[in-house]
Design an enzyme around this catalytic site. Structure first.
Site, PDB file in Angstrom:
ATOM      1  CG  PHE A 254     -53.446  24.553 -29.499  1.00 33.81           C
ATOM      2  CD1 PHE A 254     -52.381  24.333 -28.627  1.00 33.81           C
ATOM      3  CD2 PHE A 254     -54.391  25.513 -29.160  1.00 33.81           C
ATOM      4  CE1 PHE A 254     -52.268  25.068 -27.447  1.00 33.81           C
ATOM      5  CE2 PHE A 254     -54.280  26.244 -27.987  1.00 33.81           C
ATOM      6  CZ  PHE A 254     -53.223  26.016 -27.134  1.00 33.81           C
ATOM      7  CB  SER A 285     -45.301  27.923 -29.340  1.00 35.10           C
ATOM      8  OG  SER A 285     -45.411  28.038 -27.930  1.00 35.10           O
ATOM      9  CG  ASP A 286     -51.947  28.726 -28.500  1.00 33.98           C
ATOM     10  OD1 ASP A 286     -51.811  29.292 -27.396  1.00 33.98           O
ATOM     11  OD2 ASP A 286     -53.045  28.649 -29.066  1.00 33.98           O
ATOM     12  CD1 TRP A 287     -50.565  25.963 -22.215  1.00 34.30           C
ATOM     13  CD2 TRP A 287     -50.737  28.059 -21.470  1.00 34.30           C
ATOM     14  NE1 TRP A 287     -50.473  25.915 -20.856  1.00 34.30           N
ATOM     15  CE2 TRP A 287     -50.584  27.192 -20.363  1.00 34.30           C
ATOM     16  CE3 TRP A 287     -50.873  29.431 -21.225  1.00 34.30           C
ATOM     17  CZ2 TRP A 287     -50.563  27.651 -19.047  1.00 34.30           C
ATOM     18  CZ3 TRP A 287     -50.849  29.876 -19.917  1.00 34.30           C
ATOM     19  CH2 TRP A 287     -50.690  29.003 -18.849  1.00 34.30           C
ATOM     20  N   GLY A 288     -48.050  25.705 -24.749  1.00 33.65           N
ATOM     21  CA  GLY A 288     -47.638  24.296 -24.674  1.00 33.65           C
ATOM     22  C   GLY A 288     -47.629  23.562 -25.996  1.00 33.65           C
TER      23      GLY A 288
END
Ligand code: NOJ
Length: 744
Positions: A254, A285-288
């Site tokens: 993030f 990717s990480d969440w969002g």
């Protein structure tokens, strides 16, 4: 397909898969290319898109996409996360089989420390310094998860963490790059077993790439600002170790690193990971995190976010919908090439082929296997074993522990005594039921023999009321020994669970004071997902046991240790500060130009006028019920060439009354170097078991690898000169030392 046929098919694949080992089955590249040729651009983009399942969310759910099953049927989804169980996953896979090309979905899940049988949190397991036990824990988690329909775990988290305020310190292996690298290797090997394609293997994911653990102020998701030399020296090694162990996927992070969000970092994802290191798997990717680059102020909208991420080498988009909504236009606008899209799709399809999903998309969907495999007695036994190995004996004055089998009565006091489900820890899953978890009370009861157990809660974890104190003190007065189970709530660490104040919460320390004032012998157990601050307790409680959060077998494992049926052997994988003002604090720091000559030397030295420099408990610290004598150090020679090596040997003798395990630690210091080197660096260790009176000789080999470091140009070099060699039971308990020279 009817159920009988499906079971038959699964059996066929069990026998086939049993012979699949790490090597990629022949023909996969050709099959991938053939499929790629048939795919439309929209179908390719679909493969790069990952949605959350319908049951749980581990991040903010963005815009509603309508019915996900319809999106899957249209070929718009390559993977679903947060989904467990054969029944549930099958519904989604069936939808994928209705898409034009029938490309199977990947099911990802945070299987961090166990699936149904919950193991200790990763930081606790790291304290075992036992690579076999750690690998076994991951192996079992993978076996159960794969039986539950999961193809992919978002683990291990291999982020180095030097800041205990950061909530996710619980999810990693602590502060040391050497120990962290070994643990990364063990966990990847455990999750992936004999290789993808086996029915008990899941894809592992090295996360979060990278430097996520160095969030400024220990605040989750915060920026990271660090020299590239520190990045290479401290933060990258565990990722490289995971890669060398064959990890199938990476997840980026993030944070921004020196101003560039990791999801858009060409340097990290293409230059280092894919080009220099030759990583063949894919990056999610990480969440969002792709969409969050708008908040970072790095891009103005999701269109630019998608462009930056895919061109930087981020293959799959978790939940931000930037790819699915923008990549087609980006290709039309010539901002992203079809070649770039193809490369990402190729990586993802390759993994789907390796997992065998094109041969049978339901090969992880056997309800019979799910029932048969979960919660096996040997898995539960392994969870108890690693839980005992994770418990750190911080202090044991006057040998309060182990408790005598003839103790008349023990008072169990504190908010943790009767907790059940909470023992599973932050990243546990809702698989299996609460009855599988053993509370401290139950564990102690089972081994109590003639001892009577008394109980008082005393206070709650974050209480401000002292209403229960009187009862606790009265209960303590009636007992021969008191065991207090204190700590932070299981969900005070984990994602988005940073704390600025890491003291033992609420009024717990006051309760400890009140109980110690009774004059009874007191053992304090500390449950936590991070190093906490508990200065008064550390100075006044005669015995302190750091139990972390130990999973389903917590109560049994702690009882094993307290009653002396297991002699503790764990060592801290992370430094415990005296108070928050010392953070960041880590053992492998530089010396500075004005190091204090003693801990209280404040005379124009690098120190605090109101606080000692030394930690409360040092990296590598951990006691045993027995004692170990280190002796007889020998170096095979006093100097070596770069091409040579030195063998160091020494003896360890168990000089106490109990059989026990010791982790002998080797630290090195490069005495003169440009750039400067840390005062101490862990370079090797050995964990050995010794019977009372038994003596063993331990050897370590020192070679170029152990002396190398990164210079300012980020080249890994060695420099001739003198090195100090230290062997000890902890980073602050060096028992033997010597010097040697690296020759030109
Ligand atoms: C966000 C976390 O940072 C990551 O570690 C996790 O795997 C994903 N959410 C999915 O739950």
């Amino acid at each position: 397909m009817n159920k009988a046929k499906c079971i038959l098919l699964s059996c066929f694949f069990i026998s086939v898969s049993a012979v699949v080992v790490n090597a990629q089955p022949a023909g996969i590249p050709q099959r991938v290319e053939a499929l790629l040729k048939k795919m439309t651009l929209a179908e390719k983009i679909g493969q790069l898109n990952q949605y959350n399942g319908d049951w749980a969310a581990t991040g903010p759910v963005t815009t509603d996409v309508g019915n996900k099953l319809d999106a899957i049927k249209r070929g718009e989804v390559g993977s679903i996360l947060n989904i467990t169980g054969v029944q549930h996953t099958r519904v989604f896979q069936e939808a994928a089989m209705k898409s034009r090309l029938k490309i199977p979905l990947l099911f990802g899940q945070d299987v961090i420390h166990g699936y149904s049988v919950t193991f200790p949190i990763p930081l606790a397991e790291a304290a075992s310094w036992d690579m076999d036990a750690i690998e076994k824990s991951a192996r079992i988690a993978a076996t159960e998860a794969a039986a539950g329909g999961v193809h992919w775990t978002f683990a291990p988290m291999v982020d180095i963490a030097r800041d205990p305020r950061w909530g996710r310190v619980m999810e990693g292996a602590g502060e040391d790059p050497y120990l962290g690298s070994l643990i990364a290797t063990a966990r990847v090997k455990g999750f992936q077993g004999k290789g993808l394609g086996n029915l008990d293997a899941v894809m592992a994911c090295a996360k979060h790439f990278t430097a996520y653990g160095a969030a400024i102020g220990g605040r989750d998701y915060n920026s990271v600002d660090m020299s590239l030399r520190t990045l290479w020296e401290v933060y990258l090694p565990p990722f490289k170790a995971a890669l060398d162990a064959g990890v199938a996927t990476f997840m980026n992070s993030f944070n921004d690193l020196n101003g560039t969000p990791a999801s858009a970092s060409h340097y990290l994802q293409r230059e280092i990971l894919k080009d220099k290191w030759g990583f063949k798997g894919f990056v999610v990717s990480d969440w969002g995190s792709i969409g969050e680059m708008i908040n970072h102020g790095y891009v103005k909208d999701n269109y630019e976010a998608a462009e930056a991420a895919i061109n930087a080498g981020n293959d799959m988009d978790m939940e931000s919908r930037s790819y699915i909504n923008n990549l087609a236009k980006l290709v039309a606008d010539k901002k992203v090439s079809v070649r770039t899209i193809d490369e990402a799709v190729r990586r993802i399809l390759t993994k789907k082929f390796e997992l065998g999903l094109f041969d049978d998309p339901y090969r992880f969907s056997s309800e019979e296997r799910e029932k048969r495999v979960l919660n096996k007695p040997e898995f539960i036994a392994a969870a108890r074993d690693v839980a005992r190995k994770s418990i750190v004996l911080l202090k044991n004055d006057k040998r309060v522990l182990p408790l005598s089998k003839n103790t008349g009565s023990i008072a169990l006091i504190g908010p943790m005594v009767k907790l059940k489900k909470e023992n599973k820890g932050f990243w546990s899953l809702d698989v299996g039921d609460e009855s599988q978890v053993v509370s401290l009370y139950e564990g102690m009861q089972q081994q109590a023999g003639i001892t009577k157990l008394l109980y008082a809660q005393g206070c709650d974890i974050t209480d401000t009321s002292k209403i229960g104190f009187a009862d606790a003190v009265k209960t303590a007065m009636q007992a021969d020994v008191v065991v207090m189970a204190m700590g932070e709530r299981f969900d005070m660490t984990g994602e988005a669970k940073s704390r600025s104040d890491i003291h033992l919460p609420g009024i717990q320390e006051e309760l400890i004071k009140a109980v110690i004032a009774t004059g009874k012998p007191v053992v304090v157990l500390l449950y936590a997902g991070r190093p906490m601050v508990f200065d008064w307790t550390a100075d006044h409680a005669p015995a302190i046991v750091y139990t972390w959060w130990l999973g389903n077998q917590a109560g049994n494992a702690i009882a094993d240790v307290l009653y002396g049926n297991y002699n503790p052997s764990a060592k801290l994988p992370v430094t415990f500060p005296r108070t928050e003002g010392q953070i960041p604090i880590y053992y492998n720091h530089y010396n500075t130009g004005r190091p204090p000559h003693a801990d209280n030397d404040v005379n124009y030295t690098s120190s605090y006028i109101d606080l000692l420099n030394s930690p409360k408990f040092a990296f590598g610290h951990g006691l045993s019920y027995t004692t170990f004598k280190y002796d007889n150090i020998k170096l095979s020679k006093k100097s070596m060439l770069k091409t040579g090596s030195i063998t160091v040997s020494f003896d360890i003798e168990n000089t106490g009354k109990y059989a026990g395990g010791e982790v002998a630690q080797l630290y090195l210091r490069d005495l003169v170097s440009q750039p400067v080197r840390p005062v101490k660096e862990l370079k090797d260790f050995k964990k050995l078991m010794l019977q009372p009176g038994e003596k063993k000789t331990v050897t370590f080999i020192i070679n170029k690898d152990k002396l190398a470091f990164y210079n300012d140009k980020l080249e890994r070099i060695t420099q001739p000169g003198d090195f100090m060699l230290m062997i000890g039971s902890a980073s602050d308990d060096i028992r033997l030392q010597d010097k040697f020279t690296l020759l030109d």
